[in-house]
Design an enzyme around this catalytic site. Structure first.
Site, PDB file in Angstrom:
ATOM      1  N   SER A   1       0.825  -1.212   0.000  1.00 67.60           N
ATOM      2  CA  SER A   1       0.000   0.000   0.000  1.00 67.60           C
ATOM      3  C   SER A   1       0.851   1.249   0.000  1.00 67.60           C
ATOM      4  CB  SER A   1      -0.860   0.053   1.270  1.00 67.60           C
ATOM      5  OG  SER A   1      -1.674  -1.076   1.377  1.00 67.60           O
TER       6      SER A   1
ATOM      7  N   HIS B   1      -1.232  -2.919  -7.230  1.00 67.53           N
ATOM      8  CA  HIS B   1      -1.925  -2.529  -5.996  1.00 67.53           C
ATOM      9  C   HIS B   1      -3.433  -2.674  -6.191  1.00 67.53           C
ATOM     10  CE1 HIS B   1      -3.141   0.666  -2.860  1.00 67.53           C
ATOM     11  NE2 HIS B   1      -2.922  -0.489  -2.261  1.00 67.53           N
TER      12      HIS B   1
ATOM     13  N   GLU C   1      -3.857  -0.366  -9.382  1.00 64.61           N
ATOM     14  CA  GLU C   1      -2.792   0.580  -9.728  1.00 64.61           C
ATOM     15  C   GLU C   1      -1.589  -0.252 -10.159  1.00 64.61           C
ATOM     16  OE1 GLU C   1      -3.264   4.498  -6.978  1.00 64.61           O
ATOM     17  OE2 GLU C   1      -2.767   2.693  -5.862  1.00 64.61           O
TER      18      GLU C   1
ATOM     19  N   ASN D   1      -3.902   5.933  -2.156  1.00 66.70           N
ATOM     20  CA  ASN D   1      -3.595   6.066  -0.720  1.00 66.70           C
ATOM     21  C   ASN D   1      -3.012   7.425  -0.364  1.00 66.70           C
ATOM     22  OD1 ASN D   1      -4.657   3.669   0.083  1.00 66.70           O
ATOM     23  ND2 ASN D   1      -2.740   2.528  -0.071  1.00 66.70           N
TER      24      ASN D   1
HETATM   25  N1  CAA Z   1     -15.557 -10.368  -0.896  1.00 68.38           N
HETATM   26  C1  CAA Z   1     -16.239 -10.601  -2.027  1.00 68.38           C
HETATM   27  N2  CAA Z   1     -17.394  -9.982  -2.349  1.00 68.38           N
HETATM   28  C2  CAA Z   1     -17.886  -9.105  -1.461  1.00 68.38           C
HETATM   29  C3  CAA Z   1     -17.238  -8.817  -0.254  1.00 68.38           C
HETATM   30  C4  CAA Z   1     -16.019  -9.493   0.023  1.00 68.38           C
HETATM   31  N3  CAA Z   1     -15.317  -9.259   1.146  1.00 68.38           N
HETATM   32  N4  CAA Z   1     -17.972  -7.893   0.418  1.00 68.38           N
HETATM   33  C5  CAA Z   1     -19.046  -7.617  -0.353  1.00 68.38           C
HETATM   34  N5  CAA Z   1     -18.993  -8.337  -1.488  1.00 68.38           N
HETATM   35  C6  CAA Z   1     -19.945  -8.294  -2.609  1.00 68.38           C
HETATM   36  C7  CAA Z   1     -21.319  -8.766  -2.207  1.00 68.38           C
HETATM   37  O1  CAA Z   1     -21.454 -10.157  -2.390  1.00 68.38           O
HETATM   38  C8  CAA Z   1     -22.228  -8.004  -3.180  1.00 68.38           C
HETATM   39  O2  CAA Z   1     -22.213  -8.646  -4.448  1.00 68.38           O
HETATM   40  P1  CAA Z   1     -23.463  -8.494  -5.484  1.00 68.38           P
HETATM   41  O3  CAA Z   1     -23.583  -7.047  -5.832  1.00 68.38           O
HETATM   42  O4  CAA Z   1     -23.061  -9.344  -6.642  1.00 68.38           O
HETATM   43  O5  CAA Z   1     -24.651  -8.997  -4.726  1.00 68.38           O
HETATM   44  C9  CAA Z   1     -21.493  -6.667  -3.367  1.00 68.38           C
HETATM   45  O6  CAA Z   1     -20.124  -6.901  -2.969  1.00 68.38           O
HETATM   46  C10 CAA Z   1     -22.089  -5.574  -2.493  1.00 68.38           C
HETATM   47  O7  CAA Z   1     -22.061  -6.041  -1.144  1.00 68.38           O
HETATM   48  P2  CAA Z   1     -23.171  -5.738  -0.058  1.00 68.38           P
HETATM   49  O8  CAA Z   1     -24.484  -5.489  -0.748  1.00 68.38           O
HETATM   50  O9  CAA Z   1     -23.116  -6.787   0.982  1.00 68.38           O
HETATM   51  O10 CAA Z   1     -22.651  -4.445   0.672  1.00 68.38           O
HETATM   52  P3  CAA Z   1     -22.323  -3.012   0.129  1.00 68.38           P
HETATM   53  O11 CAA Z   1     -23.256  -2.585  -0.943  1.00 68.38           O
HETATM   54  O12 CAA Z   1     -22.168  -2.181   1.338  1.00 68.38           O
HETATM   55  O13 CAA Z   1     -20.886  -3.154  -0.552  1.00 68.38           O
HETATM   56  C11 CAA Z   1     -18.568  -2.900  -0.354  1.00 68.38           C
HETATM   57  C12 CAA Z   1     -19.797  -3.634   0.145  1.00 68.38           C
HETATM   58  C13 CAA Z   1     -18.344  -3.217  -1.841  1.00 68.38           C
HETATM   59  C14 CAA Z   1     -17.393  -3.386   0.456  1.00 68.38           C
HETATM   60  C15 CAA Z   1     -18.809  -1.343  -0.190  1.00 68.38           C
HETATM   61  O14 CAA Z   1     -19.208  -1.071   1.121  1.00 68.38           O
HETATM   62  C16 CAA Z   1     -17.594  -0.508  -0.507  1.00 68.38           C
HETATM   63  O15 CAA Z   1     -17.296  -0.240  -1.677  1.00 68.38           O
HETATM   64  N6  CAA Z   1     -16.848  -0.060   0.547  1.00 68.38           N
HETATM   65  C17 CAA Z   1     -15.659   0.756   0.380  1.00 68.38           C
HETATM   66  C18 CAA Z   1     -14.493  -0.141   0.078  1.00 68.38           C
HETATM   67  C19 CAA Z   1     -13.231   0.637  -0.155  1.00 68.38           C
HETATM   68  O16 CAA Z   1     -13.170   1.853  -0.069  1.00 68.38           O
HETATM   69  N7  CAA Z   1     -12.162  -0.100  -0.443  1.00 68.38           N
HETATM   70  C20 CAA Z   1     -10.863   0.449  -0.618  1.00 68.38           C
HETATM   71  C21 CAA Z   1     -10.120   0.314   0.691  1.00 68.38           C
HETATM   72  S1  CAA Z   1      -8.511   1.076   0.611  1.00 68.38           S
HETATM   73  C22 CAA Z   1      -7.565  -0.080  -0.162  1.00 68.38           C
HETATM   74  O17 CAA Z   1      -7.975  -1.152  -0.493  1.00 68.38           O
HETATM   75  C23 CAA Z   1      -6.147   0.323  -0.441  1.00 68.38           C
HETATM   76  C24 CAA Z   1      -5.131   0.142   0.630  1.00 68.38           C
HETATM   77  O18 CAA Z   1      -3.954   0.013   0.268  1.00 68.38           O
HETATM   78  C25 CAA Z   1      -5.472   0.176   2.058  1.00 68.38           C
HETATM   79  P1  NAD Z   2      -3.503  -9.528   6.325  1.00 69.26           P
HETATM   80  O1  NAD Z   2      -2.936  -9.312   7.674  1.00 69.26           O
HETATM   81  O2  NAD Z   2      -4.953  -9.771   6.168  1.00 69.26           O
HETATM   82  O3  NAD Z   2      -2.758 -10.743   5.593  1.00 69.26           O
HETATM   83  C1  NAD Z   2      -1.370 -10.878   5.495  1.00 69.26           C
HETATM   84  C2  NAD Z   2      -1.106 -12.383   5.445  1.00 69.26           C
HETATM   85  O4  NAD Z   2       0.247 -12.588   5.029  1.00 69.26           O
HETATM   86  C3  NAD Z   2      -1.274 -13.079   6.794  1.00 69.26           C
HETATM   87  O5  NAD Z   2      -2.258 -14.082   6.655  1.00 69.26           O
HETATM   88  C4  NAD Z   2       0.117 -13.658   7.084  1.00 69.26           C
HETATM   89  O6  NAD Z   2       0.078 -14.930   7.690  1.00 69.26           O
HETATM   90  C5  NAD Z   2       0.688 -13.766   5.687  1.00 69.26           C
HETATM   91  N1  NAD Z   2       2.152 -13.820   5.593  1.00 69.26           N
HETATM   92  C6  NAD Z   2       3.059 -13.091   6.306  1.00 69.26           C
HETATM   93  N2  NAD Z   2       4.314 -13.435   5.890  1.00 69.26           N
HETATM   94  C7  NAD Z   2       4.175 -14.367   4.902  1.00 69.26           C
HETATM   95  C8  NAD Z   2       5.084 -15.086   4.073  1.00 69.26           C
HETATM   96  N3  NAD Z   2       6.390 -14.899   4.172  1.00 69.26           N
HETATM   97  N4  NAD Z   2       4.578 -15.959   3.178  1.00 69.26           N
HETATM   98  C9  NAD Z   2       3.244 -16.143   3.064  1.00 69.26           C
HETATM   99  N5  NAD Z   2       2.341 -15.485   3.811  1.00 69.26           N
HETATM  100  C10 NAD Z   2       2.816 -14.610   4.718  1.00 69.26           C
HETATM  101  O7  NAD Z   2      -3.037  -8.261   5.466  1.00 69.26           O
HETATM  102  P2  NAD Z   2      -3.688  -7.674   4.133  1.00 69.26           P
HETATM  103  O8  NAD Z   2      -4.687  -6.642   4.515  1.00 69.26           O
HETATM  104  O9  NAD Z   2      -4.071  -8.789   3.243  1.00 69.26           O
HETATM  105  O10 NAD Z   2      -2.440  -6.882   3.533  1.00 69.26           O
HETATM  106  C11 NAD Z   2      -1.466  -7.530   2.763  1.00 69.26           C
HETATM  107  C12 NAD Z   2      -0.736  -6.509   1.909  1.00 69.26           C
HETATM  108  O11 NAD Z   2      -1.687  -5.861   1.046  1.00 69.26           O
HETATM  109  C13 NAD Z   2      -0.036  -5.396   2.683  1.00 69.26           C
HETATM  110  O12 NAD Z   2       1.127  -5.037   2.004  1.00 69.26           O
HETATM  111  C14 NAD Z   2      -1.061  -4.266   2.648  1.00 69.26           C
HETATM  112  O13 NAD Z   2      -0.507  -3.002   2.807  1.00 69.26           O
HETATM  113  C15 NAD Z   2      -1.622  -4.452   1.250  1.00 69.26           C
HETATM  114  N6  NAD Z   2      -2.973  -3.906   1.025  1.00 69.26           N
HETATM  115  C16 NAD Z   2      -3.923  -4.001   2.019  1.00 69.26           C
HETATM  116  C17 NAD Z   2      -5.199  -3.515   1.769  1.00 69.26           C
HETATM  117  C18 NAD Z   2      -6.284  -3.600   2.805  1.00 69.26           C
HETATM  118  O14 NAD Z   2      -7.333  -2.947   2.637  1.00 69.26           O
HETATM  119  N7  NAD Z   2      -6.132  -4.367   3.868  1.00 69.26           N
HETATM  120  C19 NAD Z   2      -5.503  -2.952   0.519  1.00 69.26           C
HETATM  121  C20 NAD Z   2      -4.516  -2.896  -0.478  1.00 69.26           C
HETATM  122  C21 NAD Z   2      -3.241  -3.367  -0.190  1.00 69.26           C
END
Ligand code: CAA
Ligand code: NAD
Length: 282
Positions: free
Chosen positions: A119, A140, A152, A190
């Protein structure tokens, strides 16, 4: 060289989603975790998602069996030796990622492309643990991977042009919309999302409103699918804390600094939805 077999390392929140989408898109996929119970847990999550798709009628039984046949779990890194692409999704910590890729570099042929789902870490710094920085990119994905449409695709100054274009095309083959990003900390999304999430925690620390009201505010007032605290719990507070530290280290701007409450919640083991408690209880 066309990608046929994909290795995914890590089968947590992101790795399981990446493995599912790869297998669903026709690639032979092997996913590696550190222990058999974690392999089982990750695969069970994928099976649950596939079963839900069958119930909804978006997949049929034959397609589900075919996807399941293409996907295997393992604890042995050596099982990734004949993969054309290895996508890593392990913990957001540089030493762990560098150690992993150094091992993969000696296991996989020089033709294998390496990708990190980091991330916020610098792809260049991860790639220099291998002898193939030219065959190294960031892929990503977004959480939940089966649902979110974006990937990405990140290039470093060392990434080979053909490898990069192959990875952009691979992202599209997974049904995602690829956007091109440089190896700048946090890439595009991010860089903008993380300060907002951290600001929400600071707002709560300052008594701006309850968790529920701040969430409602952003959800109903701005049309966001989730309020910031629901999203923080969904992303994982440990992951968010690592990301904030990495981004603050890079930019030295207060906007990226992890708020004290975030640190304390991680120390207390409240990691969000995945641990059963974060800002909310699950
Ligand atoms: N895995 C697979 N499918 C999933 C799921 C999961 N964990 N969660 C929900 N779904 C599916 C559901 O089955 C449903 O599918 P259908 O449309 O085919 O029925 C669909 O997604 C919508 O789900 P829900 O109706 O249960 O719930 P919702 O409308 O609230 O949607 C959500 C759920 C898609 C997660 C929505 O709340 C959302 O878009 N949330 C924001 C997510 C977001 O911002 N993600 C980015 C996070 S940041 C990141 O990822 C980067 C990083 O590096 C940290
Ligand atoms: P998580 O904690 O859910 O999962 C990480 C997994 O990696 C754990 O199950 C751990 O046992 C496993 N692991 C650690 N070392 C390992 C190794 N050497 N070999 C195999 N498995 C190993 O974390 P996550 O949320 O899936 O995040 C994973 C990566 O994805 C991070 O780099 C995070 O920044 C990135 N990411 C996270 C998100 C998010 O929304 N959580 C979104 C985009 C990117």
């Amino acid at each position: 060289m066309a990608i046929q077999k994909v290795g995914v390392v890590g089968c947590g929140l992101m790795g399981s989603g990446i493995a599912q989408v790869c297998a669903q898109s026709g690639f032979t996929t092997v996913v590696r975790e550190v222990g058999p119970e974690l392999v089982d847990k990750g695969l069970r999550g994928i099976e649950k998602n596939l079963a839900r798709s069958v119930e909804k009628g978006t997949l049929n039984e034959a397609q589900r069996s075919e996807i399941r046949r293409r996907l295997t779990g393992t604890t042995a890194l050596e099982d990734l030796k004949d993969c054309d692409l290895v996508a890593e999704a392990i913990v957001e910590q540089l030493p762990a990622k560098r150690e992993l890729f150094a091992k993969l570099d000696s296991i996989c042929p020089s033709s294998t492309i390496f990708a990190s789902n980091t991330s916020s870490l610098t792809i260049t710094e991860i790639s220099t643990s291998t002898k193939r920085p030219d065959r190294f990119v960031g892929l990503h994905f977004f959480n939940p991977v089966p649902v979110m449409k974006l990937v990405e695709v990140v290039r470093t100054i060392a990434t080979d042009e053909k490898v990069y274009e192959e990875m952009v095309a691979f992202g599209a083959k997974l049904g995602k919309t690829p956007v091109r990003a440089h190896d700048s900390t946090g890439f595009i999304v991010n860089r903008l999302l993380v300060p907002y999430l951290l600001d929400a925690i600071r707002a709560y620390e300052n008594g701006l409103g309850t968790l529920e009201d701040i969430d409602k505010g952003m959800k109903l007032g701005c049309g966001y699918p989730m309020g910031p605290f629901t999203l923080l719990d969904f992303v994982g507070l440990d992951t968010t804390y690592y990301i904030a530290n990495i981004m603050f280290e890079e930019f030295r701007e207060p906007a990226y600094a992890p708020p004290p409450l975030l640190k304390r919640m991680v120390l207390a083991g409240r990691l969000g939805k995945k641990s059963g408690q974060g800002f909310y209880k699950y």
